[in-house]
Design an enzyme around this catalytic site. Structure first.
Site, short mmCIF file in Angstrom:
data_model
loop_
_atom_site.label_atom_id
_atom_site.label_comp_id
_atom_site.label_asym_id
_atom_site.label_seq_id
_atom_site.Cartn_x
_atom_site.Cartn_y
_atom_site.Cartn_z
N ASP A 31 0.82 -1.21 0.00
CA ASP A 31 0.00 0.00 0.00
C ASP A 31 0.86 1.27 0.00
O ASP A 31 1.88 1.35 0.69
CB ASP A 31 -0.88 0.04 1.24
CG ASP A 31 -1.83 -1.16 1.34
OD1 ASP A 31 -1.39 -2.29 1.04
OD2 ASP A 31 -2.98 -0.96 1.74
N HIS A 37 -1.16 4.60 -0.47
CA HIS A 37 -2.19 5.44 0.14
C HIS A 37 -1.89 6.94 0.11
O HIS A 37 -1.95 7.62 1.15
CB HIS A 37 -2.45 4.99 1.58
CG HIS A 37 -3.39 3.83 1.67
ND1 HIS A 37 -4.67 3.84 1.17
CD2 HIS A 37 -3.24 2.59 2.21
CE1 HIS A 37 -5.26 2.69 1.38
NE2 HIS A 37 -4.41 1.90 2.01
N ASP A 50 -3.96 -0.20 -3.64
CA ASP A 50 -4.21 0.82 -2.62
C ASP A 50 -3.23 1.98 -2.77
O ASP A 50 -2.43 2.29 -1.87
CB ASP A 50 -4.18 0.24 -1.20
CG ASP A 50 -5.54 -0.33 -0.80
OD1 ASP A 50 -6.36 -0.59 -1.71
OD2 ASP A 50 -5.78 -0.51 0.40
N ASP A 56 -6.44 7.38 -1.47
CA ASP A 56 -7.14 7.54 -0.18
C ASP A 56 -6.16 7.69 0.97
O ASP A 56 -4.98 7.35 0.88
CB ASP A 56 -8.09 6.38 0.11
CG ASP A 56 -9.35 6.41 -0.74
OD1 ASP A 56 -9.70 7.48 -1.25
OD2 ASP A 56 -9.97 5.34 -0.92
N ARG A 57 -6.71 8.19 2.08
CA ARG A 57 -5.98 8.39 3.34
C ARG A 57 -4.96 9.54 3.23
O ARG A 57 -5.12 10.56 3.87
CB ARG A 57 -5.27 7.12 3.80
CG ARG A 57 -6.14 5.89 3.87
CD ARG A 57 -7.17 5.94 4.97
NE ARG A 57 -7.79 4.63 5.17
CZ ARG A 57 -8.75 4.38 6.04
NH1 ARG A 57 -9.23 5.35 6.79
NH2 ARG A 57 -9.26 3.16 6.16
N ASN A 62 -8.42 -2.78 -2.91
CA ASN A 62 -9.82 -2.50 -2.58
C ASN A 62 -10.15 -1.01 -2.61
O ASN A 62 -11.32 -0.63 -2.77
CB ASN A 62 -10.18 -3.09 -1.21
CG ASN A 62 -9.41 -2.47 -0.08
OD1 ASN A 62 -8.17 -2.42 -0.09
ND2 ASN A 62 -10.10 -1.96 0.93
N HIS A 63 -9.15 -0.14 -2.51
CA HIS A 63 -9.41 1.29 -2.58
C HIS A 63 -9.48 1.80 -4.02
O HIS A 63 -9.87 2.96 -4.23
CB HIS A 63 -8.36 2.08 -1.79
CG HIS A 63 -8.63 2.09 -0.32
ND1 HIS A 63 -9.22 3.16 0.33
CD2 HIS A 63 -8.43 1.15 0.63
CE1 HIS A 63 -9.34 2.88 1.62
NE2 HIS A 63 -8.86 1.66 1.82
N HIS A 115 -3.68 -8.02 -3.78
CA HIS A 115 -3.78 -7.02 -2.72
C HIS A 115 -4.30 -7.62 -1.43
O HIS A 115 -3.72 -7.42 -0.36
CB HIS A 115 -4.68 -5.86 -3.14
CG HIS A 115 -4.82 -4.84 -2.05
ND1 HIS A 115 -3.80 -3.98 -1.72
CD2 HIS A 115 -5.84 -4.58 -1.18
CE1 HIS A 115 -4.17 -3.23 -0.70
NE2 HIS A 115 -5.40 -3.57 -0.35
N ARG A 162 -14.72 -6.93 7.96
CA ARG A 162 -14.73 -5.78 7.06
C ARG A 162 -16.05 -5.63 6.31
O ARG A 162 -16.36 -4.55 5.81
CB ARG A 162 -13.60 -5.91 6.02
CG ARG A 162 -12.18 -5.83 6.57
CD ARG A 162 -11.22 -5.97 5.42
NE ARG A 162 -9.82 -6.04 5.80
CZ ARG A 162 -8.98 -5.01 5.84
NH1 ARG A 162 -9.43 -3.80 5.59
NH2 ARG A 162 -7.71 -5.17 6.14
N HIS A 167 -2.52 -4.82 2.08
CA HIS A 167 -3.85 -4.61 2.66
C HIS A 167 -3.88 -4.39 4.17
O HIS A 167 -4.91 -4.01 4.70
CB HIS A 167 -4.72 -5.83 2.30
CG HIS A 167 -6.19 -5.64 2.49
ND1 HIS A 167 -6.87 -4.48 2.19
CD2 HIS A 167 -7.15 -6.51 2.96
CE1 HIS A 167 -8.15 -4.64 2.43
NE2 HIS A 167 -8.35 -5.86 2.91
#
Length: 326
Positions: A75, A77, A103, A106-107, A135-136, A184, A232, A259
């Site tokens: 990741d 991010h 990923d 985001d974040r 997944n993002h 991922h 989740r 992940h």
């Protein structure tokens, strides 16, 4: 009337023009600073980058076949300055070959830069840089955790939609030299033959259940042996026995996934038959985790490069009991 020779010359000229533009994108991003980030691109350039990335994904299968030697990153991010540091430490494409496990957005605050640099490298050097879907890289998730607001604030919703169309076509896993499978999230009880992935229809978003959900959302769980529902709300969790049976079924030796935040940037599971890689140090600015990059050499020997954050408040350092979901 154009002759075949004239057409070929025109195509070569256009190709050189695109290559020069992609190199300029990379050079601008290498010279990135936070104070000047909004001056690097006009929106239509980034939209063009998304369209060309989508075309590149279309040319590849959902399951990539790549060869060692290669470096694997987890990741990112939106932590763009950390991505630059990671590439500086481990080598820049095309001299160094990379597989990224998803990923990217985001974040963190600079997901656009992360995505743009990796898209440019992947388009320019498709044999040297491979990007898997996390997944993002899914509209319902990145609408909620920062990427939508970043695109809307800095450019427009049009750019956000262009990124989604590229995400919808990304590959979901990769097999390295017929021995190591990478994704991922994790493995799936429903994936009994890797040829099933050839039937995945793209463009698509990520569902809550099934093979695609597991490849992007699943987590290892020490407390179970096989599979169970995930807290989740998407994908499943898998245990030690599930890992062993999955590898035997598919004639593989190792699972590499991302992940989850892990303190040292990497963490083994199931007698070292599965490993988690996380490549965003000091995740979200609130954790003390290191970042790691996994290297697989020509002999299929695995090693790790760890990038540790500067822990200014060591007295407040807290070791987490295990992987933290992202």
């Amino acid at each position: 009337m154009d002759t075949p020779a004239h057409k070929a010359a025109g195509n070569d000229k256009q190709k050189l023009k695109v290559v020069a533009w992609l190199n300029s994108v990379i050079e601008r991003l290498k010279g990135w600073t936070q104070s000047h980030c909004q001056k690097l691109f006009v929106e239509k350039e980034l939209i063009e980058l998304c369209y060309r990335a989508r075309e590149t994904f279309w040319k590849n299968n959902v399951k990539l076949e790549v060869k060692a030697p290669i470096k694997i990153c987890g990741d990112i991010h939106g932590q763009y300055s950390d991505l630059l540091a990671l590439l500086e430490l481990n080598g820049w494409p095309p001299e160094t070959k990379y597989l990224f496990l998803g990923d990217y957005v985001d974040r963190g605050p600079f997901s656009i830069e992360v995505m743009s640099l990796l898209f440019a490298y992947q388009i320019l050097y498709p044999d040297k840089v491979s990007l898997l879907r996390g997944n993002h890289e899914s509209r319902p998730v990145n609408m909620q955790y920062g990427f939508f607001l970043e695109c809307r604030k800095r450019y427009s919703v049009t750019l956000y939609d262009a990124f989604q169309m590229a995400f919808y076509c990304m590959p979901l896993c990769a097999v390295i030299s017929d021995k190591i499978i990478c994704m991922h999230g994790g493995i799936s009880e429903d994936l009994v033959d890797l040829k099933q992935l050839d039937k995945v229809e793209r463009p698509c978003d990520i569902p809550d259940i099934g093979v695609i959900a597991d490849l992007t959302w699943a987590d290892p769980d020490h407390s179970i042996q096989m599979y169970n529902e995930s807290f989740r709300g998407a994908g499943r969790v898998f245990g030690v026995e599930a890992v062993k049976k999955f590898l035997k079924m598919h004639n593989l030796e190792l699972i590499v996934r991302a992940h989850q935040v892990v303190d040292d940037g990497y963490e083994f599971f199931a007698d070292r038959q599965c490993v988690t890689i996380f490549s965003a140090p000091s995740y979200c600015g609130t954790m003390n985790n290191a970042a790691a990059v996994m290297t697989i050499d020509e002999e299929m020997v695995c090693s790790f490069t760890v990038m540790r954050p500067d822990l200014q408040k060591k007295e407040k350092e807290n070791k987490s009991p295990g992987p933290v979901p992202t």
